[in-house]
Scaffold this motif. Sequence first.
Motif, PDB file in Angstrom:
ATOM      1  N   ARG A  71       0.841  -1.207   0.000  1.00  0.00           N
ATOM      2  CA  ARG A  71       0.000   0.000   0.000  1.00  0.00           C
ATOM      3  C   ARG A  71       0.875   1.256   0.000  1.00  0.00           C
ATOM      4  NH1 ARG A  71      -4.973   1.002   4.191  1.00  0.00           N
ATOM      5  NH2 ARG A  71      -5.584   3.020   3.357  1.00  0.00           N
ATOM      6  N   ASP A  72       1.899   1.278   0.845  1.00  0.00           N
ATOM      7  CA  ASP A  72       2.823   2.412   0.864  1.00  0.00           C
ATOM      8  C   ASP A  72       3.611   2.499  -0.437  1.00  0.00           C
ATOM      9  OD1 ASP A  72       2.144   3.423   3.373  1.00  0.00           O
ATOM     10  OD2 ASP A  72       3.553   2.094   4.407  1.00  0.00           O
ATOM     11  N   LEU A  73       3.924   1.364  -1.019  1.00  0.00           N
ATOM     12  CA  LEU A  73       4.649   1.350  -2.280  1.00  0.00           C
ATOM     13  C   LEU A  73       3.812   1.994  -3.381  1.00  0.00           C
ATOM     14  CD1 LEU A  73       6.850  -1.614  -3.257  1.00  0.00           C
ATOM     15  CD2 LEU A  73       5.777  -0.213  -4.969  1.00  0.00           C
ATOM     16  N   HIS A  74       2.537   1.659  -3.425  1.00  0.00           N
ATOM     17  CA  HIS A  74       1.650   2.264  -4.430  1.00  0.00           C
ATOM     18  C   HIS A  74       1.491   3.760  -4.187  1.00  0.00           C
ATOM     19  CE1 HIS A  74      -0.193  -1.906  -5.375  1.00  0.00           C
ATOM     20  NE2 HIS A  74       0.834  -1.644  -6.167  1.00  0.00           N
ATOM     21  N   ARG A  75       1.399   4.162  -2.935  1.00  0.00           N
ATOM     22  CA  ARG A  75       1.309   5.590  -2.615  1.00  0.00           C
ATOM     23  C   ARG A  75       2.590   6.317  -3.046  1.00  0.00           C
ATOM     24  NH1 ARG A  75      -1.242   4.996   3.417  1.00  0.00           N
ATOM     25  NH2 ARG A  75      -3.385   4.647   2.750  1.00  0.00           N
ATOM     26  N   HIS A  76       3.725   5.685  -2.831  1.00  0.00           N
ATOM     27  CA  HIS A  76       5.015   6.257  -3.246  1.00  0.00           C
ATOM     28  C   HIS A  76       5.014   6.476  -4.761  1.00  0.00           C
ATOM     29  CE1 HIS A  76       9.359   6.831  -3.568  1.00  0.00           C
ATOM     30  NE2 HIS A  76       9.426   5.812  -4.410  1.00  0.00           N
ATOM     31  N   MET A  77       4.560   5.470  -5.504  1.00  0.00           N
ATOM     32  CA  MET A  77       4.521   5.583  -6.963  1.00  0.00           C
ATOM     33  C   MET A  77       3.575   6.696  -7.412  1.00  0.00           C
ATOM     34  SD  MET A  77       4.690   1.628  -8.348  1.00  0.00           S
ATOM     35  CE  MET A  77       3.236   1.951  -9.251  1.00  0.00           C
ATOM     36  N   ILE A  78       2.417   6.788  -6.793  1.00  0.00           N
ATOM     37  CA  ILE A  78       1.456   7.837  -7.154  1.00  0.00           C
ATOM     38  C   ILE A  78       2.041   9.213  -6.871  1.00  0.00           C
ATOM     39  CG2 ILE A  78      -0.764   8.869  -6.522  1.00  0.00           C
ATOM     40  CD1 ILE A  78      -1.764   5.912  -6.148  1.00  0.00           C
ATOM     41  N   ALA A  79       2.704   9.361  -5.727  1.00  0.00           N
ATOM     42  CA  ALA A  79       3.294  10.654  -5.369  1.00  0.00           C
ATOM     43  C   ALA A  79       4.401  11.044  -6.343  1.00  0.00           C
ATOM     44  CB  ALA A  79       3.826  10.620  -3.938  1.00  0.00           C
ATOM     45  N   SER A  85       4.398  14.657 -13.185  1.00  0.00           N
ATOM     46  CA  SER A  85       3.346  15.323 -13.956  1.00  0.00           C
ATOM     47  C   SER A  85       3.353  16.832 -13.725  1.00  0.00           C
ATOM     48  CB  SER A  85       1.979  14.752 -13.585  1.00  0.00           C
ATOM     49  OG  SER A  85       1.917  13.386 -13.909  1.00  0.00           O
ATOM     50  N   CYS A  86       3.500  17.236 -12.476  1.00  0.00           N
ATOM     51  CA  CYS A  86       3.531  18.673 -12.162  1.00  0.00           C
ATOM     52  C   CYS A  86       4.736  19.351 -12.800  1.00  0.00           C
ATOM     53  CB  CYS A  86       3.573  18.881 -10.651  1.00  0.00           C
ATOM     54  SG  CYS A  86       2.019  18.519  -9.817  1.00  0.00           S
ATOM     55  N   TYR A  87       5.898  18.733 -12.670  1.00  0.00           N
ATOM     56  CA  TYR A  87       7.102  19.338 -13.236  1.00  0.00           C
ATOM     57  C   TYR A  87       7.063  19.347 -14.762  1.00  0.00           C
ATOM     58  CZ  TYR A  87       9.382  19.850  -8.718  1.00  0.00           C
ATOM     59  OH  TYR A  87       9.720  20.238  -7.445  1.00  0.00           O
ATOM     60  N   ALA A 107       2.802  28.079 -13.988  1.00  0.00           N
ATOM     61  CA  ALA A 107       4.013  27.262 -14.113  1.00  0.00           C
ATOM     62  C   ALA A 107       4.771  27.204 -12.783  1.00  0.00           C
ATOM     63  CB  ALA A 107       4.917  27.810 -15.211  1.00  0.00           C
ATOM     64  N   ILE A 108       4.860  28.327 -12.104  1.00  0.00           N
ATOM     65  CA  ILE A 108       5.559  28.347 -10.809  1.00  0.00           C
ATOM     66  C   ILE A 108       4.744  27.584  -9.764  1.00  0.00           C
ATOM     67  CG2 ILE A 108       6.380  29.840  -8.949  1.00  0.00           C
ATOM     68  CD1 ILE A 108       7.150  31.893 -11.118  1.00  0.00           C
ATOM     69  N   ALA A 109       3.424  27.736  -9.791  1.00  0.00           N
ATOM     70  CA  ALA A 109       2.568  27.002  -8.852  1.00  0.00           C
ATOM     71  C   ALA A 109       2.699  25.496  -9.053  1.00  0.00           C
ATOM     72  CB  ALA A 109       1.114  27.441  -9.018  1.00  0.00           C
ATOM     73  N   LEU A 110       2.771  25.048 -10.306  1.00  0.00           N
ATOM     74  CA  LEU A 110       2.967  23.619 -10.575  1.00  0.00           C
ATOM     75  C   LEU A 110       4.328  23.144 -10.085  1.00  0.00           C
ATOM     76  CD1 LEU A 110       1.291  23.324 -14.067  1.00  0.00           C
ATOM     77  CD2 LEU A 110       0.695  21.985 -12.037  1.00  0.00           C
ATOM     78  N   SER A 111       5.332  23.989 -10.192  1.00  0.00           N
ATOM     79  CA  SER A 111       6.658  23.650  -9.684  1.00  0.00           C
ATOM     80  C   SER A 111       6.616  23.454  -8.167  1.00  0.00           C
ATOM     81  CB  SER A 111       7.645  24.760 -10.063  1.00  0.00           C
ATOM     82  OG  SER A 111       8.945  24.473  -9.612  1.00  0.00           O
ATOM     83  N   VAL A 112       5.936  24.355  -7.475  1.00  0.00           N
ATOM     84  CA  VAL A 112       5.810  24.241  -6.013  1.00  0.00           C
ATOM     85  C   VAL A 112       4.992  23.001  -5.648  1.00  0.00           C
ATOM     86  CG1 VAL A 112       4.849  25.343  -3.947  1.00  0.00           C
ATOM     87  CG2 VAL A 112       6.149  26.706  -5.601  1.00  0.00           C
ATOM     88  N   LEU A 113       3.904  22.756  -6.369  1.00  0.00           N
ATOM     89  CA  LEU A 113       3.091  21.569  -6.122  1.00  0.00           C
ATOM     90  C   LEU A 113       3.894  20.293  -6.390  1.00  0.00           C
ATOM     91  CD1 LEU A 113       0.268  20.624  -5.291  1.00  0.00           C
ATOM     92  CD2 LEU A 113      -0.386  20.738  -7.690  1.00  0.00           C
ATOM     93  N   GLY A 114       4.719  20.319  -7.436  1.00  0.00           N
ATOM     94  CA  GLY A 114       5.594  19.181  -7.717  1.00  0.00           C
ATOM     95  C   GLY A 114       6.567  18.933  -6.572  1.00  0.00           C
ATOM     96  N   PHE A 115       7.067  20.009  -5.975  1.00  0.00           N
ATOM     97  CA  PHE A 115       7.984  19.881  -4.849  1.00  0.00           C
ATOM     98  C   PHE A 115       7.290  19.242  -3.641  1.00  0.00           C
ATOM     99  CE2 PHE A 115      10.188  21.577  -1.089  1.00  0.00           C
ATOM    100  CZ  PHE A 115      11.462  21.086  -1.332  1.00  0.00           C
ATOM    101  N   ALA A 117       4.700  17.177  -3.805  1.00  0.00           N
ATOM    102  CA  ALA A 117       4.531  15.755  -4.163  1.00  0.00           C
ATOM    103  C   ALA A 117       5.848  15.003  -4.052  1.00  0.00           C
ATOM    104  CB  ALA A 117       3.962  15.633  -5.584  1.00  0.00           C
ATOM    105  N   LEU A 118       6.940  15.655  -4.428  1.00  0.00           N
ATOM    106  CA  LEU A 118       8.266  15.046  -4.314  1.00  0.00           C
ATOM    107  C   LEU A 118       8.615  14.772  -2.854  1.00  0.00           C
ATOM    108  CD1 LEU A 118      10.720  14.240  -6.092  1.00  0.00           C
ATOM    109  CD2 LEU A 118      11.598  16.545  -5.687  1.00  0.00           C
TER     110      LEU A 118
END
Length: 141
Positions: A71-79, A85-87, A107-115, A117-118
């Motif tokens: 379950r954690d592995l799948h969550r890791h993959m989704i994140a 996707s965001c980047y 574009a900057i908001a997606l970069s922050v959102l990607g961070f 998720a990362l």
Amino acid sequence: MRHPLHPALVHFPIACWSLATAADLASLVWGEPAWHLAGVLLVAGIGFAIPAMLAGFLELAKVAADHPAIRDLHRHMIAVMSALSCYAASLFLRLQGARLTEPGVPAIALSVLGFVALGVAGWLGGKLVYGHRLGVTPPSA
């Protein structure tokens, strides 16, 4: 190979994407040198992410479907896929043909959102290794 390749490869996209987000935020003060660096780092991070993700998929194939970590592995993959996707979307929003242009707020908001998720993906990756002990060889007695 005695140890998984995935953990050795993830440092490259993590570094590129983290620095790209920092450069995006710095571009609000310093302008073109920072946003141009962010764009280059996004390209590099996406390029480095592909082999890291492929190595992760190879490691996933070794984990049984009923393993407590699945379950954690799948969550890791989704994140991590969310981060990619965001980047990638942030990169496409700043491309005009093959030329990088100044990123707008989306574009900057997606970069922050990607961070974000990362960060979630990294926390879950740590949980997989240190909590579930995936990829860790027990010490020989």
